[in-house]
Design a protein around this motif. Structure first.
Motif, PDB file in Angstrom:
ATOM      1  N   GLN A 197       0.873  -1.164   0.000  1.00 58.46           N
ATOM      2  CA  GLN A 197       0.000   0.000   0.000  1.00 58.46           C
ATOM      3  C   GLN A 197       0.915   1.220   0.000  1.00 58.46           C
ATOM      4  O   GLN A 197       1.851   1.302   0.801  1.00 58.46           O
ATOM      5  N   LEU A 198       0.657   2.174  -0.877  1.00 61.37           N
ATOM      6  CA  LEU A 198       1.542   3.328  -1.034  1.00 61.37           C
ATOM      7  C   LEU A 198       0.883   4.559  -0.440  1.00 61.37           C
ATOM      8  O   LEU A 198      -0.164   5.021  -0.915  1.00 61.37           O
ATOM      9  N   ASN A 199       1.465   5.079   0.624  1.00 66.21           N
ATOM     10  CA  ASN A 199       0.976   6.280   1.292  1.00 66.21           C
ATOM     11  C   ASN A 199       1.845   7.456   0.878  1.00 66.21           C
ATOM     12  O   ASN A 199       3.056   7.438   1.087  1.00 66.21           O
ATOM     13  N   THR A 200       1.238   8.474   0.310  1.00 62.55           N
ATOM     14  CA  THR A 200       2.010   9.588  -0.240  1.00 62.55           C
ATOM     15  C   THR A 200       2.038  10.786   0.702  1.00 62.55           C
ATOM     16  O   THR A 200       1.048  11.111   1.355  1.00 62.55           O
ATOM     17  N   PHE A 201       3.189  11.438   0.735  1.00 60.36           N
ATOM     18  CA  PHE A 201       3.391  12.666   1.498  1.00 60.36           C
ATOM     19  C   PHE A 201       4.126  13.651   0.580  1.00 60.36           C
ATOM     20  O   PHE A 201       5.285  13.992   0.809  1.00 60.36           O
ATOM     21  N   PRO A 202       3.415  14.073  -0.493  1.00 62.81           N
ATOM     22  CA  PRO A 202       4.070  14.885  -1.528  1.00 62.81           C
ATOM     23  C   PRO A 202       4.481  16.251  -1.002  1.00 62.81           C
ATOM     24  O   PRO A 202       3.831  16.788  -0.091  1.00 62.81           O
ATOM     25  N   PRO A 203       5.553  16.800  -1.574  1.00 62.01           N
ATOM     26  CA  PRO A 203       6.398  16.210  -2.630  1.00 62.01           C
ATOM     27  C   PRO A 203       7.622  15.499  -2.077  1.00 62.01           C
ATOM     28  O   PRO A 203       8.505  15.132  -2.846  1.00 62.01           O
ATOM     29  N   VAL A 204       7.657  15.296  -0.747  1.00 65.34           N
ATOM     30  CA  VAL A 204       8.913  14.869  -0.113  1.00 65.34           C
ATOM     31  C   VAL A 204       9.157  13.364  -0.221  1.00 65.34           C
ATOM     32  O   VAL A 204      10.240  12.920  -0.605  1.00 65.34           O
ATOM     33  N   TYR A 205       8.158  12.535   0.128  1.00 63.00           N
ATOM     34  CA  TYR A 205       8.399  11.089   0.157  1.00 63.00           C
ATOM     35  C   TYR A 205       7.082  10.333   0.103  1.00 63.00           C
ATOM     36  O   TYR A 205       5.991  10.915   0.191  1.00 63.00           O
ATOM     37  N   PHE A 206       7.196   9.013  -0.034  1.00 63.42           N
ATOM     38  CA  PHE A 206       6.041   8.136   0.137  1.00 63.42           C
ATOM     39  C   PHE A 206       6.479   6.865   0.836  1.00 63.42           C
ATOM     40  O   PHE A 206       7.674   6.553   0.917  1.00 63.42           O
ATOM     41  N   GLU A 207       5.506   6.151   1.401  1.00 67.07           N
ATOM     42  CA  GLU A 207       5.772   4.933   2.164  1.00 67.07           C
ATOM     43  C   GLU A 207       5.227   3.715   1.434  1.00 67.07           C
ATOM     44  O   GLU A 207       4.172   3.790   0.794  1.00 67.07           O
ATOM     45  N   GLY A 208       5.928   2.611   1.590  1.00 62.37           N
ATOM     46  CA  GLY A 208       5.424   1.326   1.137  1.00 62.37           C
ATOM     47  C   GLY A 208       5.115   0.467   2.350  1.00 62.37           C
ATOM     48  O   GLY A 208       6.015   0.035   3.065  1.00 62.37           O
ATOM     49  N   ILE A 209       3.809   0.245   2.597  1.00 63.21           N
ATOM     50  CA  ILE A 209       3.351  -0.576   3.715  1.00 63.21           C
ATOM     51  C   ILE A 209       2.911  -1.931   3.163  1.00 63.21           C
ATOM     52  O   ILE A 209       2.167  -1.988   2.177  1.00 63.21           O
ATOM     53  N   ILE A 210       3.355  -3.008   3.754  1.00 60.03           N
ATOM     54  CA  ILE A 210       3.019  -4.345   3.270  1.00 60.03           C
ATOM     55  C   ILE A 210       1.506  -4.490   3.150  1.00 60.03           C
ATOM     56  O   ILE A 210       0.760  -4.156   4.078  1.00 60.03           O
TER      57      ILE A 210
END
Length: 261
Positions: free
Chosen positions: A167-180
């Motif tokens: 699951q991809l959680n975005t925090f634009p424009p700095v980064y995003f997370e990949g959660i299993i």
């Protein structure tokens, strides 16, 4: 008395800690008092276990941790649930980020590993540089990885590859997370509550970010920080003060300690 005790789930970044500073005395004072009265205190974070500051992870008022956004659940000193990124997938992720020339941080239970690590990761924690796509099969074969943090916004190429596993959680424009896929803070909370036989209505979750939405909605009472994103505030039952200005302490005092008087 048992039914009056609360399980309190606290996010870390921009809830207990801001800009790597914290926890703050006005929060800790109320947390310690709640813990002294028998309430259970849990960290609930997207950070992998090894990326949690020792001042929080080892605090005497912490009863457990939901790490990796639910991929690892710890009660006391025992992991009671875990889901790791398959080791055979890690070289393909490394190859992708060497090709894209972006930072990718692999957070886990026993270390933090990274390609092009950002400056703010240079702290006193265990951090290891990944320089070859097969490092997780050779140099770091004992690595236990639960979450990714990746530079910038998601490209189509990244989304096509990663969305099969994360699951991809975005925090634009700095980064995003990949959660299993299949893991979440709310799932971790459910595991804690079931293990300790605490009813859901006695759970309180406090957070600030989009990755807190599921646990805020699932808890008996979900509380958004004053500095929380608009999406979280929209679904929270209550809103407290800002991180660094006693927001967590204010919430615990009002909705836990004063309720026992």
């Amino acid at each position: 008395m048992k039914n009056s005790l609360k399980a309190i789930f606290l996010d870390i970044d921009e809830t207990l800690v801001t800009n790597e500073t914290g926890p703050f005395p006005e929060d800790v004072e109320q947390i310690e008092e709640a813990h002294r009265r028998g309430h259970k205190i849990f960290l609930s974070t997207g950070r992998g276990l090894a990326h949690i500051p020792g001042i929080l992870k080892d605090a005497p008022w912490i009863d457990g941790i939901i790490a990796g956004a639910g991929a690892q659940v710890v009660i006391g000193d025992r992991t009671i649930y875990h889901k790791w990124i398959p080791q055979e997938l890690l070289p393909a992720i490394c190859a992708l980020y060497f090709q894209l020339n972006k930072f990718c941080v692999f957070e886990g239970a026993n270390g933090v590993y990274g390609i092009k690590l950002p400056e703010h990761y240079n702290t006193d924690e265990k951090i290891f540089s990944v320089t070859k796509k097969d490092d997780f099969l050779t140099k770091y074969s004992d690595a236990i990885i639960s979450k990714l943090t990746i530079e910038g916004e998601i490209s189509e190429k990244e989304r096509n590859f990663l969305s099969e596993y994360f699951q991809l959680n975005t925090f634009p424009p700095v980064y995003f997370e990949g959660i299993i896929l299949g893991e979440s803070k709310s799932k971790g909370m459910s595991i804690v509550l079931e293990t300790l036989d605490i009813p859901r209505e006695n759970s309180i979750a406090i957070g600030d970010s989009r990755n807190d939405i599921d646990i805020i909605c699932a808890a008996g009472l979900g509380i958004a920080m004053g500095n929380a994103c608009a999406e979280l505030k929209a679904v929270a039952g209550e809103i407290t003060g800002d991180c660094g200005k006693g927001g967590v302490g204010q919430a615990i005092k009002k909705f836990v300690l004063e309720q026992q008087l």
